[in-house]
Design an enzyme around this catalytic site. Structure first.
Site, short mmCIF file in Angstrom:
data_model
loop_
_atom_site.label_atom_id
_atom_site.label_comp_id
_atom_site.label_asym_id
_atom_site.label_seq_id
_atom_site.Cartn_x
_atom_site.Cartn_y
_atom_site.Cartn_z
N SER A 45 4.31 -11.80 -21.92
CA SER A 45 3.88 -11.56 -23.31
C SER A 45 3.94 -12.84 -24.12
CB SER A 45 4.77 -10.49 -23.94
OG SER A 45 6.14 -10.74 -23.67
N GLU A 180 5.79 1.43 -19.07
CA GLU A 180 5.07 1.02 -20.29
C GLU A 180 3.97 2.01 -20.64
OE1 GLU A 180 2.91 -2.76 -22.48
OE2 GLU A 180 3.82 -3.05 -20.51
#
Length: 254
Positions: A45, A180
């Site tokens: 990320s 997720e």
């Protein structure tokens, strides 16, 4: 069994929830470690929140090695997990080679995306004695192929496949699994199906822990905030205010 796997299995069995945050640099990692965060994830990320890329697919091994080493210098107690970036674990030999590089940079465990389809690479990593954390559900590295970020587990077929993925990863030696953007009921079903902890992000409260990108926790990326993020601060506003104060002082304004 890897020492981390036993440790995390014991913590799940005791009912202890795991608090997991991302970090990408020395001061943030040190502050989170001193605050008592259980696991620190050097996530790919960083491509978006640190480097301004549109998604994680452009993140390279060199980027991950650079940030992993910085985080390692700041951490004494927490477990450091580092992402294998896109296109670095397509076959077992490739996966082990790059996992070893991340361990040399400071990782206690590595994470890669995928379940049954990636099981040979996962087995190779754990067989090499390297700690491994799984990641199923919405897979950011596949966002271009899938055409966007989509909630997973909406159908019974999809839910069953996710449970199969989790069981396969546990059998292959995973220490924990990130879930997720999975439908909460399905995430609860997965959590009940395995003895290793599940770490949720946008997957409901029934997971054995939660992970959050630290920018979303402290309000440091105002241009996009995930719907599941609870912000505990607004650092973007404070940084802007501080910069404006500095500008005023330098220019002699009052």
């Amino acid at each position: 069994m890897h020492a981390l796997t036993q440790q995390l299995r014991d913590r799940k069995a005791s009912g202890e929830k795991l608090a997991v945050l991302t970090a990408y640099d020395y001061p943030t990692a040190r502050l989170f470690d001193e605050a008592g965060v259980d696991l620190i994830l050097v996530g790919d990320s960083l491509g978006m929140v640190m480097l301004g890329l549109p998604d994680t697919t452009g993140v390279t091994m060199n980027m991950m090695l650079h940030h992993a080493a910085a985080v390692r210098r700041g951490v004494k107690k927490a477990t450091v997990i580092v992402d294998l970036p896109a296109n670095t674990y397509g076959n077992p030999d490739h996966a082990v080679h790059n996992a070893e590089r991340l361990v040399e940079a400071g990782a206690d465990a590595v994470k890669l995306e995928g379940g049954v389809d990636m099981i040979e690479s996962v087995r190779a990593i754990t067989k090499a004695g390297i700690g491994y954390v799984g990641h199923i559900g919405m897979l950011p590295q596949s966002v271009l192929k899938e055409g966007g970020y989509k909630k997973k587990g909406r159908t019974e077929d999809g839910a069953s496949r996710l449970v199969e993925d989790a069981i396969a990863l546990e059998e292959a030696g995973a220490s924990a699994i990130v879930l997720e953007s999975i439908v909460p009921d399905v995430a609860a079903r997965i959590s009940a199906s395995i003895k290793i902890p599940t770490i949720g992000i946008g997957a409901g409260s029934a997971c054995d822990g939660q992970v959050l990108v630290y920018h979303d926790l402290v309000g440091l990326f105002p241009w996009f905030v995930p719907p599941f993020a609870v912000q505990e601060a607004n650092l973007a506003m404070e940084i802007t205010r501080s910069a404006r104060k500095f500008i005023e002082r330098v220019k002699g304004e009052h």
